[in-house]
Design a protein around this motif. Structure first.
Motif, mmCIF file in Angstrom:
data_model
loop_
_atom_site.group_PDB
_atom_site.id
_atom_site.type_symbol
_atom_site.label_atom_id
_atom_site.label_comp_id
_atom_site.label_asym_id
_atom_site.label_seq_id
_atom_site.Cartn_x
_atom_site.Cartn_y
_atom_site.Cartn_z
ATOM 1 N N THR A 69 0.854 -1.184 0.000
ATOM 2 C CA THR A 69 0.000 0.000 0.000
ATOM 3 C C THR A 69 0.895 1.240 0.000
ATOM 4 N N TYR A 70 0.343 2.355 -0.492
ATOM 5 C CA TYR A 70 1.181 3.528 -0.751
ATOM 6 C C TYR A 70 0.543 4.810 -0.234
ATOM 7 N N ASP A 71 1.419 5.714 0.198
ATOM 8 C CA ASP A 71 0.980 7.039 0.638
ATOM 9 C C ASP A 71 0.720 7.946 -0.560
ATOM 10 N N LEU A 72 1.511 7.752 -1.605
ATOM 11 C CA LEU A 72 1.367 8.558 -2.817
ATOM 12 C C LEU A 72 1.517 7.661 -4.037
ATOM 13 N N ILE A 73 0.527 7.689 -4.909
ATOM 14 C CA ILE A 73 0.613 7.047 -6.221
ATOM 15 C C ILE A 73 0.578 8.173 -7.239
ATOM 16 N N ILE A 74 1.581 8.224 -8.091
ATOM 17 C CA ILE A 74 1.729 9.355 -8.992
ATOM 18 C C ILE A 74 2.102 8.874 -10.395
ATOM 19 N N SER A 75 1.645 9.595 -11.396
ATOM 20 C CA SER A 75 1.913 9.188 -12.768
ATOM 21 C C SER A 75 1.796 10.386 -13.693
ATOM 22 N N LEU A 105 -4.227 2.400 -2.002
ATOM 23 C CA LEU A 105 -3.908 3.729 -1.482
ATOM 24 C C LEU A 105 -4.205 3.757 0.011
ATOM 25 N N LYS A 106 -3.216 4.157 0.784
ATOM 26 C CA LYS A 106 -3.385 4.197 2.236
ATOM 27 C C LYS A 106 -4.436 5.241 2.631
ATOM 28 N N PRO A 107 -5.046 5.101 3.810
ATOM 29 C CA PRO A 107 -5.928 6.157 4.310
ATOM 30 C C PRO A 107 -5.189 7.496 4.340
ATOM 31 N N ASN A 108 -5.843 8.518 3.847
ATOM 32 C CA ASN A 108 -5.258 9.856 3.698
ATOM 33 C C ASN A 108 -4.173 9.902 2.622
ATOM 34 N N GLY A 109 -4.039 8.831 1.859
ATOM 35 C CA GLY A 109 -3.088 8.812 0.760
ATOM 36 C C GLY A 109 -3.649 9.527 -0.458
ATOM 37 N N THR A 110 -2.768 9.823 -1.414
ATOM 38 C CA THR A 110 -3.154 10.599 -2.589
ATOM 39 C C THR A 110 -2.768 9.886 -3.874
ATOM 40 N N LEU A 111 -3.707 9.834 -4.801
ATOM 41 C CA LEU A 111 -3.433 9.420 -6.179
ATOM 42 C C LEU A 111 -3.429 10.680 -7.027
ATOM 43 N N LEU A 112 -2.301 10.974 -7.651
ATOM 44 C CA LEU A 112 -2.152 12.174 -8.461
ATOM 45 C C LEU A 112 -1.611 11.772 -9.825
ATOM 46 N N PHE A 113 -2.362 12.079 -10.873
ATOM 47 C CA PHE A 113 -1.882 11.714 -12.200
ATOM 48 C C PHE A 113 -2.291 12.746 -13.238
ATOM 49 N N SER A 114 -1.532 12.765 -14.313
ATOM 50 C CA SER A 114 -1.893 13.576 -15.477
ATOM 51 C C SER A 114 -2.146 12.640 -16.648
ATOM 52 N N THR A 115 -3.049 13.051 -17.492
ATOM 53 C CA THR A 115 -3.320 12.317 -18.723
ATOM 54 C C THR A 115 -3.787 13.341 -19.747
ATOM 55 N N PHE A 116 -4.282 12.876 -20.885
ATOM 56 C CA PHE A 116 -4.698 13.806 -21.936
ATOM 57 C C PHE A 116 -6.205 13.762 -22.135
ATOM 58 N N GLY A 117 -6.807 14.938 -22.302
ATOM 59 C CA GLY A 117 -8.234 15.056 -22.527
ATOM 60 C C GLY A 117 -8.600 14.939 -23.998
ATOM 61 N N SER A 118 -9.883 14.951 -24.271
ATOM 62 C CA SER A 118 -10.409 14.641 -25.606
ATOM 63 C C SER A 118 -10.065 15.688 -26.654
ATOM 64 N N ASN A 119 -9.676 16.884 -26.246
ATOM 65 C CA ASN A 119 -9.311 17.911 -27.233
ATOM 66 C C ASN A 119 -7.847 17.848 -27.645
ATOM 67 N N VAL A 157 -5.432 15.055 -12.301
ATOM 68 C CA VAL A 157 -6.439 14.450 -11.441
ATOM 69 C C VAL A 157 -5.823 14.158 -10.079
ATOM 70 N N LYS A 158 -6.465 14.671 -9.036
ATOM 71 C CA LYS A 158 -6.010 14.470 -7.664
ATOM 72 C C LYS A 158 -7.124 13.790 -6.887
ATOM 73 N N ILE A 159 -6.836 12.607 -6.348
ATOM 74 C CA ILE A 159 -7.830 11.840 -5.602
ATOM 75 C C ILE A 159 -7.283 11.572 -4.207
ATOM 76 N N LEU A 160 -8.032 11.957 -3.203
ATOM 77 C CA LEU A 160 -7.618 11.763 -1.813
ATOM 78 C C LEU A 160 -8.456 10.683 -1.166
ATOM 79 N N ASN A 161 -7.785 9.708 -0.577
ATOM 80 C CA ASN A 161 -8.477 8.662 0.164
ATOM 81 C C ASN A 161 -8.706 9.176 1.571
#
Length: 278
Positions: A118-124, A145-159, A271-275
């Motif tokens: 499990t991880y405190d930060l997952i990033i991409s 994702l650990k409690p209070n952990g964060t998933l933070l990633f960038s990707t590309f949108g439809s435009n 995209v930033k997601i907080l558990n």
């Protein structure tokens, strides 16, 4: 569907020159780090004690040449970092440049990789658009994702590459090939589509921005994409008629030329997601 074997070969082959041509992707790393530093204040929080750093675990997905990884090492010098990439060429390049004991390099497709920690930060950065099962993989990552952990990633949108898509459609219509021509790149998700995949128990923020690149011609744009291995890698891709390609190049150069060169639009999504579960 993305052909992962083809993708793997292309990125491995272009590892040494990737950073030279991946200008937008490097800009996206800087934006991710600004979000990490400003919104999460992780640098100050984790640097408060070495004990906390030793317990802090990071998973980086699509580590590539290690450009983001090197910044993570700077931000969290004592943290444990697991860096995963599909392409062995990328892993070889990055692990040679970043020979650090606290980085564990894994060459694998994260969509099928069994992750037991499990991880405190997952990033991409600029990787999630290559997923074949976006929703399922996102759910898998949130589950580690650990409690209070964060998933933070960038990707590309439809435009992203909207000019190229428009040129394809216009030329296909002119040549009567609408039913035979598939989109010129993989499908990119809308902001709302990503949000709808996230369980309401998570806090999510999505930032949409625009980036632009300019080239002397559409052909030079195509060549730059190939230089980083990011050209179309879908299964069952049809070979397009040479005349169609030539017409697309001419259409793009005619309708999207600016004083700086032909314009290429990117739509980065952050995209930033907080558990927030305890």
């Amino acid at each position: 569907m993305i052909n992962k074997e083809k993708l793997k070969r292309r990125f491995s082959r272009n590892a040494k020159q990737y950073e030279q041509y991946a200008i937008i992707q490097k800009n996206m790393v800087k934006r991710l780090l600004s979000i990490l530093n400003k919104d999460f204040n992780r640098k100050q929080e984790i640097n408060e004690s070495k004990k906390e750093q030793n317990n802090f675990k990071i998973l980086e997905i699509g580590s590539g040449t290690g450009y983001l990884t090197s910044h993570l090492v700077s931000y969290f010098p004592m943290a444990s970092i697991t860096a995963v990439d599909l392409a062995q060429g990328m892993i070889d390049y990055a692990s040679t440049a970043l020979n650090k004991e606290n980085i564990h390099w894994i060459c694998a497709d994260v969509e099928v990789l069994q992750l037991t920690d499990t991880y405190d930060l997952i990033i991409s950065n600029a990787t999630f658009q290559w997923f074949n099962n976006f929703g399922e993989t996102l759910e898998k990552l949130l589950n580690i994702l650990k409690p209070n952990g964060t998933l933070l990633f960038s990707t590309f949108g439809s435009n992203t590459f909207i000019e190229l898509k428009t040129a394809y459609l216009s030329v296909a219509k002119e040549m009567g090939l609408e039913k035979e021509i598939s989109p010129p790149s993989q499908s990119f998700l809308e902001k709302t589509e990503i949000r709808n995949l996230i369980d309401k128990k998570y806090n999510i923020e999505i930032l949409v921005e625009k980036e632009y690149e300019y080239f002397d011609s559409c052909l030079n744009f195509f060549n730059a994409i190939k230089k980083i291995g990011a050209n179309d890698s879908k299964h069952g891709k049809k070979i397009l008629p040479p005349e169609f390609i030539q017409n697309v190049l001419a259409h793009y150069d005619q309708f999207y030329m600016t004083p700086n060169g032909i314009e290429v639009t990117y739509e980065p999504l952050y995209v930033k997601i907080l558990n927030s579960s305890k």
